[in-house]
Write a protein that holds these residues in place. Structure first.
Motif, PDB file in Angstrom:
ATOM      1  N   LEU A 265       0.713  -1.193   0.126  1.00 46.99           N
ATOM      2  CA  LEU A 265      -0.055  -0.233  -0.070  1.00 46.99           C
ATOM      3  C   LEU A 265       0.861   1.253  -0.047  1.00 46.99           C
ATOM      4  N   VAL A 266       0.254   2.316  -0.241  1.00 49.07           N
ATOM      5  CA  VAL A 266       1.049   3.478  -0.211  1.00 49.07           C
ATOM      6  C   VAL A 266       0.258   4.672   0.647  1.00 49.07           C
ATOM      7  N   ARG A 267       1.509   5.206   1.283  1.00 47.32           N
ATOM      8  CA  ARG A 267       0.945   6.405   2.186  1.00 47.32           C
ATOM      9  C   ARG A 267       1.270   7.511   1.522  1.00 47.32           C
ATOM     10  N   GLN A 268       0.146   8.511   1.497  1.00 53.80           N
ATOM     11  CA  GLN A 268       0.204   9.875   0.491  1.00 53.80           C
ATOM     12  C   GLN A 268      -0.519  10.624   1.234  1.00 53.80           C
ATOM     13  N   TYR A 269      -0.257  12.135   1.133  1.00 58.37           N
ATOM     14  CA  TYR A 269      -1.145  13.179   1.639  1.00 58.37           C
ATOM     15  C   TYR A 269      -2.152  13.595   0.542  1.00 58.37           C
ATOM     16  N   ARG A 270      -3.256  13.629   1.197  1.00 61.85           N
ATOM     17  CA  ARG A 270      -4.418  14.001   0.204  1.00 61.85           C
ATOM     18  C   ARG A 270      -4.846  15.228   0.365  1.00 61.85           C
ATOM     19  N   TYR A 271      -4.703  16.190  -0.697  1.00 63.29           N
ATOM     20  CA  TYR A 271      -4.703  17.620  -0.311  1.00 63.29           C
ATOM     21  C   TYR A 271      -5.999  18.099  -0.065  1.00 63.29           C
ATOM     22  N   LEU A 272      -7.219  17.531  -0.649  1.00 69.15           N
ATOM     23  CA  LEU A 272      -8.498  18.089  -0.401  1.00 69.15           C
ATOM     24  C   LEU A 272      -9.133  17.911   1.164  1.00 69.15           C
ATOM     25  N   LEU A 273      -8.642  16.659   1.868  1.00 66.89           N
ATOM     26  CA  LEU A 273      -8.758  16.152   3.033  1.00 66.89           C
ATOM     27  C   LEU A 273      -7.689  16.678   4.082  1.00 66.89           C
ATOM     28  N   HIS A 274      -6.679  17.168   3.659  1.00 68.71           N
ATOM     29  CA  HIS A 274      -5.567  17.655   4.538  1.00 68.71           C
ATOM     30  C   HIS A 274      -5.271  16.599   5.669  1.00 68.71           C
ATOM     31  N   ASN A 275      -5.054  15.467   4.988  1.00 64.79           N
ATOM     32  CA  ASN A 275      -4.441  14.212   5.874  1.00 64.79           C
ATOM     33  C   ASN A 275      -4.108  13.285   4.934  1.00 64.79           C
ATOM     34  N   GLU A 276      -3.252  12.475   5.496  1.00 56.37           N
ATOM     35  CA  GLU A 276      -2.417  11.531   4.991  1.00 56.37           C
ATOM     36  C   GLU A 276      -3.290  10.209   4.843  1.00 56.37           C
ATOM     37  N   SER A 277      -3.149   9.511   3.686  1.00 57.89           N
ATOM     38  CA  SER A 277      -4.072   8.423   3.470  1.00 57.89           C
ATOM     39  C   SER A 277      -3.231   7.091   3.259  1.00 57.89           C
ATOM     40  N   ILE A 278      -3.693   5.894   3.640  1.00 54.31           N
ATOM     41  CA  ILE A 278      -3.122   4.885   3.359  1.00 54.31           C
ATOM     42  C   ILE A 278      -4.059   4.128   2.373  1.00 54.31           C
ATOM     43  N   GLU A 279      -3.331   3.682   1.126  1.00 56.26           N
ATOM     44  CA  GLU A 279      -4.270   3.350  -0.203  1.00 56.26           C
ATOM     45  C   GLU A 279      -3.466   2.248  -0.830  1.00 56.26           C
ATOM     46  N   PHE A 280      -4.275   1.394  -1.500  1.00 59.06           N
ATOM     47  CA  PHE A 280      -3.590   0.489  -2.556  1.00 59.06           C
ATOM     48  C   PHE A 280      -3.338   1.421  -3.656  1.00 59.06           C
ATOM     49  N   PRO A 281      -2.379   1.046  -4.584  1.00 55.62           N
ATOM     50  CA  PRO A 281      -1.844   1.703  -5.931  1.00 55.62           C
ATOM     51  C   PRO A 281      -3.243   1.950  -6.676  1.00 55.62           C
ATOM     52  N   CYS A 282      -3.505   3.232  -6.991  1.00 56.34           N
ATOM     53  CA  CYS A 282      -4.853   3.701  -7.971  1.00 56.34           C
ATOM     54  C   CYS A 282      -4.560   4.812  -8.569  1.00 56.34           C
ATOM     55  N   GLY A 283      -5.347   5.227  -9.576  1.00 56.17           N
ATOM     56  CA  GLY A 283      -5.303   6.362 -10.405  1.00 56.17           C
ATOM     57  C   GLY A 283      -6.421   6.184 -11.366  1.00 56.17           C
ATOM     58  N   GLY A 284      -6.502   7.599 -11.886  1.00 56.70           N
ATOM     59  CA  GLY A 284      -7.595   7.581 -13.051  1.00 56.70           C
ATOM     60  C   GLY A 284      -6.974   6.927 -14.365  1.00 56.70           C
ATOM     61  N   LEU A 285      -8.065   6.467 -15.041  1.00 61.05           N
ATOM     62  CA  LEU A 285      -7.667   5.673 -16.345  1.00 61.05           C
ATOM     63  C   LEU A 285      -7.242   6.832 -17.386  1.00 61.05           C
ATOM     64  N   GLN A 286      -6.083   6.846 -17.873  1.00 63.85           N
ATOM     65  CA  GLN A 286      -5.479   7.421 -19.001  1.00 63.85           C
ATOM     66  C   GLN A 286      -6.211   7.137 -20.252  1.00 63.85           C
ATOM     67  N   LYS A 287      -6.701   8.053 -21.076  1.00 61.79           N
ATOM     68  CA  LYS A 287      -7.603   7.549 -22.199  1.00 61.79           C
ATOM     69  C   LYS A 287      -6.896   6.992 -23.216  1.00 61.79           C
ATOM     70  N   GLU A 288      -5.962   6.744 -23.234  1.00 55.98           N
ATOM     71  CA  GLU A 288      -5.221   6.172 -24.302  1.00 55.98           C
ATOM     72  C   GLU A 288      -4.737   4.574 -23.837  1.00 55.98           C
ATOM     73  N   LEU A 289      -5.161   4.242 -22.468  1.00 57.76           N
ATOM     74  CA  LEU A 289      -4.923   2.921 -21.938  1.00 57.76           C
ATOM     75  C   LEU A 289      -6.073   2.093 -21.621  1.00 57.76           C
ATOM     76  N   SER A 290      -5.917   0.949 -21.783  1.00 56.03           N
ATOM     77  CA  SER A 290      -7.025  -0.092 -21.261  1.00 56.03           C
ATOM     78  C   SER A 290      -6.989  -0.037 -19.791  1.00 56.03           C
ATOM     79  N   PRO A 291      -8.126  -0.541 -19.095  1.00 53.66           N
ATOM     80  CA  PRO A 291      -7.907  -0.569 -17.584  1.00 53.66           C
ATOM     81  C   PRO A 291      -6.974  -1.342 -17.120  1.00 53.66           C
ATOM     82  N   GLU A 292      -6.727  -2.576 -17.918  1.00 58.17           N
ATOM     83  CA  GLU A 292      -5.474  -3.370 -17.391  1.00 58.17           C
ATOM     84  C   GLU A 292      -4.002  -2.783 -17.392  1.00 58.17           C
TER      85      GLU A 292
END
Length: 181
Positions: free
Chosen positions: A58-85
């Motif tokens: 998992l990754v710990r990162q600071y989340r700007y909108l919530l002004h707090n650190e978050s522990i999360e699985f790797p994730c991100g928005g789907l880039q238009k040129e990429l498949s979900p996989e």
């Protein structure tokens, strides 16, 4: 049976590199017309990476909108040129610094169905090879290796509060990969 809400029109109000802000006119169940404001995205991916020793990355990162650190699985928005996989593989490499020999779709969910039309694809990653992380310029991570019990304890204590991570963990626990391990 519930009445389908028919769309009359859709307009893009603003576009940025990540999503579009849209407004639709649609019919309410009473046949009156209303406006609906929402964020349109191509989707997102989240990866549940399990190491050979049974721990999870998992990754710990600071989340700007919530002004707090978050522990999360790797994730991100789907880039238009990429498949979900392809997107899941990219996020895994960028954030957790690894490549998966096994990558399997284990489910999908809507992260915030009232505000966005986003669908998140959840992947299990196994047989990992470690490489250097490649965070984007806007990202800073601390990579964590946690056992299943540690993840559950952090959830119970409110230390893991990210909704996408909670949903992905639930889908993983019901998957064939968790049942085998």
């Amino acid at each position: 049976m519930l009445k389908k809400l028919d769309s009359i029109s859709s307009e893009t109000v603003h576009t940025n590199p990540y999503w579009e802000y849209r407004t639709d006119n649609y019919y309410l169940p009473s046949d009156t017309i209303a406006e609906y404001y929402y964020v349109h995205t191509p989707g997102s991916t989240i990866v549940v990476p399990r190491c050979d020793d049974g721990t999870f990355l998992l990754v710990r990162q600071y989340r700007y909108l919530l002004h707090n650190e978050s522990i999360e699985f790797p994730c991100g928005g789907l880039q238009k040129e990429l498949s979900p996989e392809e997107n899941a593989r990219l996020e895994l490499r960028q954030e957790a610094g690894c490549i998966a020999n096994t990558l399997q779709l284990i489910g999908k969910f809507a992260p915030c169905k009232g505000l966005t039309d986003e669908i998140c694809s959840v992947y299990f990653a196994g047989e990992l090879t470690f490489v250097a992380p490649e965070p984007e310029a806007t990202e800073e991570f601390e990579i964590l290796s946690l056992t299943s019990n540690q993840i559950n304890n952090l959830i119970q204590k409110g230390k893991i509060w990210d909704g996408m991570t909670l949903a992905a963990w639930t889908l993983y626990q019901q998957s064939e990969f968790a049942l085998k391990h």
